[in-house]
Design a protein around this motif. Sequence first.
Motif, PDB file in Angstrom:
ATOM      1  N   MET A  92      40.514  48.359  43.794  1.00  0.00           N
ATOM      2  CA  MET A  92      41.831  47.933  44.238  1.00  0.00           C
ATOM      3  C   MET A  92      42.150  46.593  43.593  1.00  0.00           C
ATOM      4  SD  MET A  92      41.512  48.940  48.271  1.00  0.00           S
ATOM      5  CE  MET A  92      43.241  48.741  48.670  1.00  0.00           C
ATOM      6  N   MET A  93      43.412  46.363  43.312  1.00  0.00           N
ATOM      7  CA  MET A  93      43.836  45.134  42.647  1.00  0.00           C
ATOM      8  C   MET A  93      43.926  43.997  43.652  1.00  0.00           C
ATOM      9  SD  MET A  93      44.700  43.717  39.812  1.00  0.00           S
ATOM     10  CE  MET A  93      44.707  45.234  38.844  1.00  0.00           C
ATOM     11  N   ASP A  94      43.470  42.826  43.229  1.00  0.00           N
ATOM     12  CA  ASP A  94      43.634  41.640  44.058  1.00  0.00           C
ATOM     13  C   ASP A  94      45.101  41.531  44.483  1.00  0.00           C
ATOM     14  OD1 ASP A  94      42.509  38.729  44.774  1.00  0.00           O
ATOM     15  OD2 ASP A  94      44.511  38.516  43.908  1.00  0.00           O
ATOM     16  N   GLU A  95      45.323  41.273  45.769  1.00  0.00           N
ATOM     17  CA  GLU A  95      46.683  41.329  46.309  1.00  0.00           C
ATOM     18  C   GLU A  95      47.620  40.342  45.617  1.00  0.00           C
ATOM     19  OE1 GLU A  95      48.717  41.901  50.662  1.00  0.00           O
ATOM     20  OE2 GLU A  95      47.115  40.418  50.491  1.00  0.00           O
ATOM     21  N   ASN A  99      50.864  41.702  43.615  1.00  0.00           N
ATOM     22  CA  ASN A  99      52.225  41.325  44.012  1.00  0.00           C
ATOM     23  C   ASN A  99      52.966  40.609  42.883  1.00  0.00           C
ATOM     24  OD1 ASN A  99      51.919  42.436  46.553  1.00  0.00           O
ATOM     25  ND2 ASN A  99      51.222  40.523  47.481  1.00  0.00           N
ATOM     26  N   PHE A 100      52.259  39.731  42.163  1.00  0.00           N
ATOM     27  CA  PHE A 100      52.902  39.023  41.038  1.00  0.00           C
ATOM     28  C   PHE A 100      53.345  40.012  39.966  1.00  0.00           C
ATOM     29  CE2 PHE A 100      52.898  36.853  36.948  1.00  0.00           C
ATOM     30  CZ  PHE A 100      53.720  35.767  37.221  1.00  0.00           C
ATOM     31  N   ASN A 101      52.451  40.953  39.599  1.00  0.00           N
ATOM     32  CA  ASN A 101      52.797  41.953  38.591  1.00  0.00           C
ATOM     33  C   ASN A 101      54.002  42.780  39.023  1.00  0.00           C
ATOM     34  OD1 ASN A 101      50.738  41.154  36.932  1.00  0.00           O
ATOM     35  ND2 ASN A 101      49.413  42.894  37.329  1.00  0.00           N
ATOM     36  N   LYS A 102      53.999  43.180  40.279  1.00  0.00           N
ATOM     37  CA  LYS A 102      55.074  44.033  40.783  1.00  0.00           C
ATOM     38  C   LYS A 102      56.410  43.294  40.790  1.00  0.00           C
ATOM     39  CE  LYS A 102      56.033  47.423  44.393  1.00  0.00           C
ATOM     40  NZ  LYS A 102      56.891  48.099  43.427  1.00  0.00           N
ATOM     41  N   VAL A 103      56.399  42.043  41.238  1.00  0.00           N
ATOM     42  CA  VAL A 103      57.639  41.253  41.235  1.00  0.00           C
ATOM     43  C   VAL A 103      58.147  41.063  39.809  1.00  0.00           C
ATOM     44  CG1 VAL A 103      58.601  38.962  41.680  1.00  0.00           C
ATOM     45  CG2 VAL A 103      57.184  40.072  43.417  1.00  0.00           C
ATOM     46  N   LEU A 104      57.245  40.757  38.879  1.00  0.00           N
ATOM     47  CA  LEU A 104      57.623  40.538  37.483  1.00  0.00           C
ATOM     48  C   LEU A 104      58.258  41.776  36.872  1.00  0.00           C
ATOM     49  CD1 LEU A 104      57.585  38.828  34.880  1.00  0.00           C
ATOM     50  CD2 LEU A 104      55.273  39.718  34.455  1.00  0.00           C
ATOM     51  N   ILE A 105      57.577  42.922  36.987  1.00  0.00           N
ATOM     52  CA  ILE A 105      58.070  44.155  36.370  1.00  0.00           C
ATOM     53  C   ILE A 105      59.337  44.647  37.065  1.00  0.00           C
ATOM     54  CG2 ILE A 105      57.524  46.553  35.834  1.00  0.00           C
ATOM     55  CD1 ILE A 105      56.076  44.409  34.146  1.00  0.00           C
ATOM     56  N   ASP A 106      59.379  44.565  38.385  1.00  0.00           N
ATOM     57  CA  ASP A 106      60.579  44.999  39.114  1.00  0.00           C
ATOM     58  C   ASP A 106      61.782  44.143  38.746  1.00  0.00           C
ATOM     59  OD1 ASP A 106      59.152  46.969  40.334  1.00  0.00           O
ATOM     60  OD2 ASP A 106      59.000  45.990  42.291  1.00  0.00           O
ATOM     61  N   THR A 107      61.553  42.843  38.557  1.00  0.00           N
ATOM     62  CA  THR A 107      62.647  41.947  38.186  1.00  0.00           C
ATOM     63  C   THR A 107      63.202  42.296  36.809  1.00  0.00           C
ATOM     64  OG1 THR A 107      61.729  40.132  39.516  1.00  0.00           O
ATOM     65  CG2 THR A 107      63.313  39.543  37.801  1.00  0.00           C
ATOM     66  N   ALA A 216      44.367  43.490  35.108  1.00  0.00           N
ATOM     67  CA  ALA A 216      45.700  42.967  35.415  1.00  0.00           C
ATOM     68  C   ALA A 216      46.695  43.363  34.328  1.00  0.00           C
ATOM     69  CB  ALA A 216      45.655  41.450  35.562  1.00  0.00           C
ATOM     70  N   ALA A 217      46.265  43.314  33.061  1.00  0.00           N
ATOM     71  CA  ALA A 217      47.139  43.700  31.955  1.00  0.00           C
ATOM     72  C   ALA A 217      47.448  45.194  31.996  1.00  0.00           C
ATOM     73  CB  ALA A 217      46.497  43.331  30.618  1.00  0.00           C
ATOM     74  N   TYR A 218      46.445  46.011  32.278  1.00  0.00           N
ATOM     75  CA  TYR A 218      46.669  47.456  32.392  1.00  0.00           C
ATOM     76  C   TYR A 218      47.592  47.773  33.570  1.00  0.00           C
ATOM     77  CZ  TYR A 218      43.016  48.548  28.945  1.00  0.00           C
ATOM     78  OH  TYR A 218      42.285  48.676  27.784  1.00  0.00           O
ATOM     79  N   HIS A 219      47.463  46.997  34.642  1.00  0.00           N
ATOM     80  CA  HIS A 219      48.314  47.236  35.815  1.00  0.00           C
ATOM     81  C   HIS A 219      49.777  46.972  35.496  1.00  0.00           C
ATOM     82  CE1 HIS A 219      49.922  46.087  39.946  1.00  0.00           C
ATOM     83  NE2 HIS A 219      49.622  47.363  40.032  1.00  0.00           N
ATOM     84  N   PRO A 329      46.984  47.477  46.358  1.00  0.00           N
ATOM     85  CA  PRO A 329      46.486  46.107  46.527  1.00  0.00           C
ATOM     86  C   PRO A 329      45.338  46.059  47.522  1.00  0.00           C
ATOM     87  CG  PRO A 329      48.488  46.412  47.796  1.00  0.00           C
ATOM     88  CD  PRO A 329      48.290  47.680  47.015  1.00  0.00           C
ATOM     89  N   LYS A 330      44.475  45.093  47.358  1.00  0.00           N
ATOM     90  CA  LYS A 330      43.375  44.887  48.301  1.00  0.00           C
ATOM     91  C   LYS A 330      43.952  44.436  49.642  1.00  0.00           C
ATOM     92  CE  LYS A 330      39.713  41.555  49.339  1.00  0.00           C
ATOM     93  NZ  LYS A 330      39.054  40.313  48.888  1.00  0.00           N
ATOM     94  N   PRO A 331      43.573  45.095  50.756  1.00  0.00           N
ATOM     95  CA  PRO A 331      44.054  44.658  52.066  1.00  0.00           C
ATOM     96  C   PRO A 331      43.582  43.238  52.370  1.00  0.00           C
ATOM     97  CG  PRO A 331      43.028  46.829  52.198  1.00  0.00           C
ATOM     98  CD  PRO A 331      42.706  46.276  50.848  1.00  0.00           C
ATOM     99  N   THR A 332      44.469  42.417  52.880  1.00  0.00           N
ATOM    100  CA  THR A 332      44.100  41.052  53.244  1.00  0.00           C
ATOM    101  C   THR A 332      43.252  41.086  54.506  1.00  0.00           C
ATOM    102  OG1 THR A 332      46.166  40.213  52.323  1.00  0.00           O
ATOM    103  CG2 THR A 332      44.970  38.768  53.852  1.00  0.00           C
ATOM    104  N   PRO A 333      42.048  40.516  54.487  1.00  0.00           N
ATOM    105  CA  PRO A 333      41.191  40.552  55.678  1.00  0.00           C
ATOM    106  C   PRO A 333      41.800  39.726  56.800  1.00  0.00           C
ATOM    107  CG  PRO A 333      40.271  39.084  54.038  1.00  0.00           C
ATOM    108  CD  PRO A 333      41.430  39.777  53.390  1.00  0.00           C
TER     109      PRO A 333
END
Length: 339
Positions: A92-95, A99-107, A216-219, A329-333
Motif C-alpha cells: 500500500m502507498m504511504d498515505e 494523497n499528494f500524487n492524487k491531488v497533483l494528477i487530479d488538478t 511513487a513515480a509509478y503511482h 493508501p496505507k490506513p492511518t493508525p
Amino acid sequence: EKKSTEQQRMKVSVVLVGLYVSAANAFQTAAPMRHGRVVRPWTTTTKRTILFATETKTTEKEITEEVKVVPEKASSGAVTAAVSQSGPVAEMMDEGIYNFNKVLIDTVYNIICFLYPVTGGPRDFARFYVLETVARVPYFAYLSVMHLRETFGERKDSNSERMRTHYAEADNELHHLLIMESLGGNSNIVDRTVAQTMAFGYYWYVIAIYAFNQPAAYHLSELIEDHAYNTYNKFLTEYEDKLKGMPVPPIAKKYYVEDNPFLFDLFCTVKDKDEQGNFSQRRPQLETLYDVFVNIRDDEREHWKTLCNLVQYDDMQGVENKMVVSTQPKPTPPADSLP
C-alpha cells in the motif's frame, strides 16, 4: 585395538548427538516472538501467515478480509498491505505520498477538462493530443534514469525486461499521439505550446521522483492511465454513432494491423490465459474510428494494470489480469496505537 577404535567412534557419535540436541534447543529458544507466539525458523511462510492471521483477525477485519499482517514500513516507502496464502505480498502507498500524487494528477486533469471540454467536435482531438503528449512522458523518463544507472554499472536481469517494456509503452503512447495528430489535434499552435510545456516540466519532475522513489513515480502514471481509460470510455459511450461513421486513419491501421506486433505484445504484460494455460494475445480489428478509440482505451488499461503491479508488487506480472486493483493508501493508525 579394534575394540578401542569402536569405543572411540561411539564416544564421538554421542558427543555429536549431544551437540546437535543442544544446538536445536538453543535455536528454538532464540526463535523470534510475534504477539506472544514463537515463530519457528522451519515453519513455512504459509503456516506463519495462518497463525498470524488467526491472532489478528479481529483487529484487521475492519480494513479488509484479505489483510493477513499488520502494515509494516517497507524500504521503498510503501507498506505491506496483504499476504494471501496463495499469492504474493501486496503493498500500500504511504498515505502522504498517495494523497499528494492524487491531488497533483487530479488538478492537472481538471485543468485540461476545463480548457478542453468534450463536445463531440474537432476540439476533442486537441484534448486527446494534449493528454497523449503528457501521458507518454513518464515512460521515457523511467528509461532515462534506468539507462543512467546502467551506465554507472547497475546490472539487473529484471531491469532489462522492464526497460524493454517501458520502451514498448512509450512506443504505444507515441502512436496514440500520431493518431491524434492525424485527426488534427495538433493543428493549433496554442494547443502544441500547452502540451509541450506541460510535458517538458512533467518529464523532469518524474525524473526526480523516479530516481529516489520508484513506486511513487509509478503511482503517478497509474493515476494518469486510469483517468485516460475513463476519458476514452466516456467518449466512446457518448459518441459511438458518430465515431462509427468515421474512417480509420492510415497510421492507426499501420500500427494496429500491419506492423510487426512484437512491441504491441511486449507492453501487454498482464494477460488472460486460454484453456491451454497460454497467455492470450490482442489482435485488433479496425473497421471505423470507433474501433481505433476502443483499442486506445484498452491500451490505457493495459498500462494501468502493469503500473498497479509495479507499485504493489515491484513486478510487472505481480498478479494475473482479474486480480489487479488500484493502489490503496496505507490506513492511518489510531493515535492511541502510536508509541
